[in-house]
Design a protein around this motif. Structure first.
Motif, PDB file in Angstrom:
ATOM      1  N   SER A   1      -9.164   8.024  -2.624  1.00 18.52           N
ATOM      2  CA  SER A   1      -8.953   7.678  -1.212  1.00 18.52           C
ATOM      3  C   SER A   1      -8.912   8.936  -0.352  1.00 18.52           C
ATOM      4  O   SER A   1      -9.519   8.979   0.732  1.00 18.52           O
ATOM      5  CB  SER A   1      -7.649   6.899  -1.037  1.00 18.52           C
TER       6      SER A   1
ATOM      7  N   LEU B   1     -12.385  10.320  -0.076  1.00 19.29           N
ATOM      8  CA  LEU B   1     -13.205   9.537   0.845  1.00 19.29           C
ATOM      9  C   LEU B   1     -12.884   9.891   2.292  1.00 19.29           C
ATOM     10  O   LEU B   1     -13.794  10.014   3.124  1.00 19.29           O
ATOM     11  CB  LEU B   1     -12.989   8.042   0.590  1.00 19.29           C
ATOM     12  N   LEU B   2     -11.603  10.077   2.609  1.00 21.37           N
ATOM     13  CA  LEU B   2     -11.230  10.465   3.974  1.00 21.37           C
ATOM     14  C   LEU B   2     -11.803  11.835   4.327  1.00 21.37           C
ATOM     15  O   LEU B   2     -12.293  12.044   5.447  1.00 21.37           O
ATOM     16  CB  LEU B   2      -9.713  10.478   4.118  1.00 21.37           C
TER      17      LEU B   2
ATOM     18  N   LEU C   1     -14.482  13.187   3.049  1.00 22.26           N
ATOM     19  CA  LEU C   1     -15.935  13.057   3.191  1.00 22.26           C
ATOM     20  C   LEU C   1     -16.313  12.323   4.470  1.00 22.26           C
ATOM     21  O   LEU C   1     -17.405  12.564   5.011  1.00 22.26           O
ATOM     22  CB  LEU C   1     -16.519  12.366   1.955  1.00 22.26           C
ATOM     23  N   ASP C   2     -15.441  11.435   4.954  1.00 24.80           N
ATOM     24  CA  ASP C   2     -15.685  10.810   6.268  1.00 24.80           C
ATOM     25  C   ASP C   2     -15.791  11.887   7.338  1.00 24.80           C
ATOM     26  O   ASP C   2     -16.696  11.868   8.186  1.00 24.80           O
ATOM     27  CB  ASP C   2     -14.548   9.847   6.637  1.00 24.80           C
ATOM     28  N   GLU C   3     -14.854  12.816   7.295  1.00 23.38           N
ATOM     29  CA  GLU C   3     -14.846  13.917   8.255  1.00 23.38           C
ATOM     30  C   GLU C   3     -16.083  14.794   8.093  1.00 23.38           C
ATOM     31  O   GLU C   3     -16.693  15.226   9.070  1.00 23.38           O
ATOM     32  CB  GLU C   3     -13.564  14.744   8.063  1.00 23.38           C
TER      33      GLU C   3
ATOM     34  N   VAL D   1     -19.021  13.898   6.881  1.00 21.13           N
ATOM     35  CA  VAL D   1     -20.210  13.171   7.353  1.00 21.13           C
ATOM     36  C   VAL D   1     -20.295  13.241   8.875  1.00 21.13           C
ATOM     37  O   VAL D   1     -21.374  13.485   9.445  1.00 21.13           O
ATOM     38  CB  VAL D   1     -20.179  11.701   6.855  1.00 21.13           C
ATOM     39  N   ARG D   2     -19.152  13.047   9.553  1.00  9.95           N
ATOM     40  CA  ARG D   2     -19.159  13.127  11.028  1.00  9.95           C
ATOM     41  C   ARG D   2     -19.559  14.533  11.496  1.00  9.95           C
ATOM     42  O   ARG D   2     -20.367  14.691  12.418  1.00  9.95           O
ATOM     43  CB  ARG D   2     -17.787  12.760  11.588  1.00  9.95           C
TER      44      ARG D   2
ATOM     45  N   LYS E   1     -23.279  15.188  10.737  1.00  7.24           N
ATOM     46  CA  LYS E   1     -24.133  14.405  11.637  1.00  7.24           C
ATOM     47  C   LYS E   1     -24.179  15.065  13.011  1.00  7.24           C
ATOM     48  O   LYS E   1     -25.251  15.167  13.625  1.00  7.24           O
ATOM     49  CB  LYS E   1     -23.600  12.974  11.745  1.00  7.24           C
TER      50      LYS E   1
ATOM     51  N   GLU F   1     -23.729  12.259   3.251  1.00  2.00           N
ATOM     52  CA  GLU F   1     -23.773  10.792   3.163  1.00  2.00           C
ATOM     53  C   GLU F   1     -23.836  10.332   1.707  1.00  2.00           C
ATOM     54  O   GLU F   1     -23.187   9.359   1.329  1.00  2.00           O
ATOM     55  CB  GLU F   1     -24.979  10.250   3.930  1.00  2.00           C
TER      56      GLU F   1
ATOM     57  N   HIS G   1     -20.529  10.715   0.210  1.00  2.00           N
ATOM     58  CA  HIS G   1     -19.650   9.667   0.759  1.00  2.00           C
ATOM     59  C   HIS G   1     -19.863   8.346   0.022  1.00  2.00           C
ATOM     60  O   HIS G   1     -18.897   7.657  -0.340  1.00  2.00           O
ATOM     61  CB  HIS G   1     -19.913   9.510   2.262  1.00  2.00           C
TER      62      HIS G   1
ATOM     63  N   ARG H   1     -17.168   6.320  -2.306  1.00  2.00           N
ATOM     64  CA  ARG H   1     -16.836   4.894  -2.141  1.00  2.00           C
ATOM     65  C   ARG H   1     -16.989   4.159  -3.468  1.00  2.00           C
ATOM     66  O   ARG H   1     -16.148   3.331  -3.828  1.00  2.00           O
ATOM     67  CB  ARG H   1     -17.735   4.255  -1.076  1.00  2.00           C
TER      68      ARG H   1
END
Length: 191
Positions: free
Chosen positions: A116, A119-120, A122-124, A126-127, A130, A161, A164, A168
């Motif tokens: 978890s 994943l958080l 990697l969210d950052e 990815v943003r 991008k 991505e 990420h 998941r």
């Protein structure tokens, strides 16, 4: 249910608990072999005979017996020691099964927490990647950077991505492992 209830449903823990209960019953049964036994019996009969004339008679009887085990070559004592040792072994096996199950659950919980957090993060990532890609594309359109910079930022974005998606998938696997470690019934329904 709570994890303790779910651990009780695990087949290995339930089997160890059943073996422990059986060994307790076996030890109690062996202990009862030292107890005296009491027997009560009775009989009833009727007889008929002919010797110049017919003659009949009735018989009856009652019997009682008490048997006390005194000595049989220590066979009962050895059987009792064996059943008590079996009970101890089954208790240790049950403890081991419960501790193993708890370790598997705690390991699965730790893995889920780690996945978890990954994943958080990697969210950052990815943003950020991008945003970097979009900015490099705008700078390329304005003629400020070469196309290699755009391709590099695109590769970084796509790699983020992909990582990420992998995170998941790993998180879902960690949750499946947690449910399996808890003895969840959904794993048996899949088969």
């Amino acid at each position: 249910g709570v994890p303790a209830d779910l651990l009780d449903q695990r087949p290995d823990v339930a089997a160890a608990r059943t073996r422990w209960q059986a060994s307790k019953a076996r030890a109690a049964s062996t202990g009862l072999s030292f107890a005296p036994t009491f027997r009560l019996g009775g009989n009833l009969g009727w007889g008929l005979r002919h010797f110049n004339e017919w003659d009949s008679w009735e018989t009856w009887g009652v019997s009682a017996g008490l048997s006390v085990p005194i000595f049989n070559g220590f066979q009962r004592h050895g059987a009792l020691q064996q059943s008590l040792a079996g009970q101890d072994a089954a208790a240790h096996a049950l403890t081991k099964a419960v501790l193993t199950a708890r370790a598997e659950v705690e390991s699965a919980l730790a893995r889920e927490d780690t996945e978890s957090a990954r994943l958080l993060a990697l969210d950052e990532l990815v943003r950020a990647s991008k945003t970097a890609y979009e900015e490099s594309a705008r700078q390329y359109a304005a003629g400020l950077v070469n196309y290699l910079t755009v391709l590099t930022s695109l590769a970084t974005f796509q790699s983020a991505e992909l990582n990420h998606l992998q995170a998941r998938r790993d998180l879902l696997g960690a949750r499946a492992d947690l449910h399996t470690a808890l003895g969840s019934s959904w794993a048996r329904r899949l088969k």
